[in-house]
Design an enzyme around this catalytic site. Structure first.
Site, PDB file in Angstrom:
ATOM      1  N   PHE A 259     -32.990   8.164 -46.959  1.00  0.00           N
ATOM      2  CA  PHE A 259     -33.932   9.036 -46.256  1.00  0.00           C
ATOM      3  C   PHE A 259     -35.177   8.227 -45.926  1.00  0.00           C
ATOM      4  CE2 PHE A 259     -32.675  13.411 -48.167  1.00  0.00           C
ATOM      5  CZ  PHE A 259     -32.067  13.792 -46.991  1.00  0.00           C
ATOM      6  N   GLU A 260     -35.728   8.447 -44.760  1.00  0.00           N
ATOM      7  CA  GLU A 260     -37.121   8.073 -44.472  1.00  0.00           C
ATOM      8  C   GLU A 260     -37.805   9.388 -44.154  1.00  0.00           C
ATOM      9  OE1 GLU A 260     -38.838   5.180 -44.371  1.00  0.00           O
ATOM     10  OE2 GLU A 260     -37.240   3.694 -44.635  1.00  0.00           O
ATOM     11  N   VAL A 261     -38.500   9.947 -45.125  1.00  0.00           N
ATOM     12  CA  VAL A 261     -39.148  11.235 -44.906  1.00  0.00           C
ATOM     13  C   VAL A 261     -40.322  11.037 -43.957  1.00  0.00           C
ATOM     14  CG1 VAL A 261     -38.509  11.870 -47.264  1.00  0.00           C
ATOM     15  CG2 VAL A 261     -40.844  11.141 -46.795  1.00  0.00           C
TER      16      VAL A 261
END
Length: 811
Positions: free
Chosen positions: A663-665
């Site tokens: 994930f890259e939030v």
């Protein structure tokens, strides 16, 4: 260049009339050999066989005679064993006439047959260029989707590969309708950007998704090279999940950014509160700790700077040291160093007039050469400077480690802890590894892990879905992979990415560089690392933000991850949460720049599983506040981001087969007023950080739901042959599969096994390959899904015949 004289029919009339005796008696000619000469090439075409011939004369007087005769000589003169070689443009008749005069006319360099070949080759090349210019390129649509994000704003994403894409002049334009039954172009038109990486053409895309007013049904993409394709536009991400039932679901357990000390205390508290569902695991390798050596620097000009570094960490006595540079106030004083307890005093040398003469290099040598001072500290010149400048006196200065965290943050090596959640924690259940904050400055990420753990434990008693997850999985949550760097980011330098271990030599270890030390944990792993030649990390610059460390797995933080997945081999899936940008990615994550050599791509069955799972997981993210992760930011790391040599997802997938996502939030926020996307950064105001934590905790729960489906999957896949194209002499087919699965097949009539050819991917982001046969072919095959279920319960290593079988016919 050659002579400007032109060959003509009458130019040799006078030459042919010359008496043979005159020619033979002329000095300066090299006579022909008794063995005769090779026959001249035959006359061809309108130019009478004129060719470029070698002529050898005894000396320069022979050249003069040829010029006097009007022979068309090229500007070429070469000494040879028996004289001088010159080149002349001659017809066969002219060659024979010169031989009759005693000239040594040898073989042809080129003649009209070569000219004809050159003309033909040139014409063919011109036709090919013209044909290429006139031909249309082939457009392959990789993705065409519309989606909503936040405030229900609609966006369009299209990705198309052009067969002429390597040509930088190739321009693609997309037009779309405004819904079913409307005209193409009624929804809008936009140019596409050519996307290249590591010098390689990837595909065309929109730089950002295009804001649209209505959901389109169809889109047409055209190329300035003539290509055109029309495709259906589908909806990206499913509808938000509707929670049913009367049981309340509780969430929202974070109300501020938390440092690693707070996060670890929270996990310790959860383990104590829920002993029947949890286990707190102390990872074996303690970190360096939130600590540094103490330092002080004297002087401002580079050549006269001296800085000192304590041998002990600041918290272990280094902060108690002092040093002074003293002017003795006397003429001809020597340079001396004195130590009293923890105070170091340097008395500087002077000349006959009492002026200080000690240079920075001399002061450094004196301090390091003093046994008592060397036990306490090390002196250095500034960044490798020779230190020829004279130092100035300086008052007593206290060394400091410059660390600003409160006393509640320990300066000792940090004990990393994993919270293990599950009703059955004996290794019998599929394990899932959720881990956060490998990069220190990504403050939202540990909140995602904390929120995920809280939801699992506090909803277990009343929410059936949560109970199924906890009962059927073995969940390992590591909330902070990089605790030392995270403490430093929160209290000292918010943009710190790496840990705090300083591998820099004295030339880079002065106090002004204190924010540039450390190892990028997510570049320190052993697969696709910079030490193996992969791109996206530094092995040489200790101050680089992507410094990979002195060697693979040099850092305890990375070794702890490896220890966990090695000691709990039931871990089959993982999620590494980073920020920011709004990405959802998976391996491969690294390539070598030369030729863009990517780590081996996952097989098509696994790739299909990644994509299918992403739809569900990202729909769970979206249901919180409507945020959509763009299709263009979904896929393998190397396809949608960049090369990240030595990252952890590659480590776990290639070494252990762990299905790992990243994930890259923090997706970009769209402003309808400006019609622009705005990046949120690593540390947005907590109001935004909170929302990111909530929506990506949703995503983590979605991953656990996908993992549970994987763990409990007993359904066998089904597959059929799908004819793609039939034409005279060939048939092209592929396989249609009921779920993500690998297909093993044979075309020679033999029984298929796991060693048989496996259905591959057609290309990056292009789906499955097509197979072409040129005669009637019996296809034998079977499929295996990601959970290991084999179609029709076929035994590839047995003797059964219950595999699929079909004859593909060719007209």
């Amino acid at each position: 260049m050659r002579s400007t004289r032109k060959p003509g029919a009458g130019r040799w009339l006078a030459l042919l009339a010359l008496p043979l005796a005159l020619a033979v008696s002329t000095p300066g000619l090299a006579m022909t050999s008794d063995s005769g000469v090779a026959p001249d090439r035959a006359s061809s075409g309108d130019q009478n066989g004129v060719g470029l011939m070698r002529v050898v004369v005894a000396d320069k007087s022979g050249i003069d005679q040829l010029n006097a005769l009007g022979v068309d000589l090229a500007e070429y003169v070469k000494p040879v064993d028996n004289g001088i070689e010159v080149h002349a443009i001659l017809s066969p008749e002219e060659s024979q006439a010169l031989r009759g005069m005693g000239f040594d006319v040898q073989d042809a360099i080129s003649d009209q047959s070569d000219y004809a070949e050159n003309r033909a080759e040139r014409a063919a090349a011109i036709r090919a260029v013209q044909s290429l210019a006139a031909s249309t390129d082939t457009l392959t649509v990789l993705r065409a989707e519309w989606f909503t994000s936040l405030d229900n704003q609609l966006f369009l994403n299209i990705e198309v590969k052009s067969s002429a894409g390597t040509d930088s002049t190739t321009v693609l334009t997309a037009s779309w309708d405004s819904g079913a039954g409307t005209e193409i172009g009624s929804g809008g038109t936009a140019a596409m950007s050519r996307f290249t990486d590591a010098g390689q053409y990837m595909y065309h895309r929109f730089s950002n998704p295009v804001a649209i007013d209505a959901a389109p049904a169809r889109a047409t993409i055209t190329s300035n090279k003539g290509g055109s394709v029309t495709v259906d536009v589908s909806k990206w991400l499913g509808n938000p999940r509707k929670v049913t039932g009367s049981h309340p679901y509780v969430s929202d357990f974070v109300d501020h950014y938390m440092d690693p000390t707070e996060v670890t205390a929270r996990f310790t508290s959860l383990a104590a509160e829920f002993p029947k569902l949890t286990q707190l695991i102390d990872l074996p390798y303690k970190t360096n700790g939130y600590r540094r050596q103490a330092q002080a620097q004297f002087g401002t000009a580079s050549a006269s700077i001296v800085y000192v570094t304590s041998k002990a960490y600041g918290s272990e006595g280094g902060n108690d040291l002092t040093m002074a540079l003293v002017n003795p106030g006397a003429a001809n004083a020597p340079l001396t160093v004195g130590v009293a307890g923890k105070a170091v005093t340097v008395s500087l040398a002077t000349n006959g007039s009492g002026a200080i003469t000690s240079t920075a290099a001399q002061v450094v040598a004196a301090i390091n050469g003093n046994a008592d001072a060397a036990k306490l500290l090390t002196a250095s010149t500034y960044r490798g400077n020779a230190g020829s400048g004279v130092v100035a006196a300086a008052a007593v200065t206290k060394l400091t480690d410059n660390l600003k965290a409160p006393a509640s943050v320990s300066r000792d090596p940090f004990q990393m802890k994993v919270l293990r959640i599950g009703k059955h924690r004996d290794g019998s259940k599929v394990g899932v590894f959720l881990y956060c904050q490998e990069h220190a400055r990504e403050w939202v990420t540990p909140l995602v892990c904390v929120e995920s753990a809280e939801r699992l434990l506090r909803n277990y008693a009343q929410d059936p879905n949560t109970r199924k997850i906890v009962d059927d999985l073995d969940i390992f949550i590591l909330p902070v992979v990089n605790p030392d760097g995270a403490h430093y980011s929160m209290y000292d330098y918010n943009m710190q990415r790496r840990n705090m271990t300083n591998y820099c030599p004295a030339s880079s270890a002065d106090p002004a560089n204190r924010n540039s030390w450390g190892v990028d944990i997510n570049r320190n792993f052993s697969v696709g690392s910079v030490f193996d030649g992969y791109t996206g990390a530094s092995a040489t610059s200790c101050t680089s933000d992507t410094f990979a460390g002195p060697s693979e797995l040099s850092e305890p933080e990375a070794r702890n991850e490896v220890w966990l997945v090695d000691n709990f081999p039931n871990i089959k899936l993982s999620m590494n949460t980073h920020s920011y940008g709004g990405y959802f990615m998976w391996p491969p994550g690294a390539y070598k720049t030369a030729g863009r050599e990517v780590l081996p791509r996952v097989d098509q069955g696994t790739e299909a599983y990644f994509w299918t799972a992403s739809d569900y997981i990202l729909s769970r993210v979206q249901e919180y506040r409507g945020t959509a992760i763009w299709p263009g930011r979904t896929g393998p790391v190397t396809d949608v981001l960049y090369s990240a040599a030595g990252n952890s997802a590659d480590e776990h997938w290639y070494n252990r087969g762990i299905i790992g996502w990243d994930f890259e939030v923090g997706a970009d926020v769209y402003n309808p007023a400006t019609k622009r996307f705005t990046a949120v950064g690593f540390q947005p105001p907590f109001a935004e950080g909170h929302e990111e934590a909530m929506e990506f905790a949703n995503g983590n729960i979605g991953i656990l739901e996908v993992a549970r489906a994987y763990a409990t999957d007993k359904i066998q896949p089904k597959s059929t042959v799908q004819i793609v194209k039939q034409e005279a002499g060939s048939t092209t087919f592929t396989f249609s599969i009921s779920e993500p699965a690998n297909v093993y097949y044979t075309l020679d009539g033999s029984r298929p096994t796991v060693n048989s050819p496996k259905l591959a991917l057609a290309g990056m982001r292009e789906g499955v390959q097509n197979i072409t046969v040129n005669s009637d072919t019996t296809v034998n095959w079977f499929s295996v899904d990601i959970a290991g279920n084999v179609e029709s319960n076929y035994k590839p290593d047995g003797n059964g015949k219950n595999h699929n079988k079909q004859t593909v016919t060719v007209r």
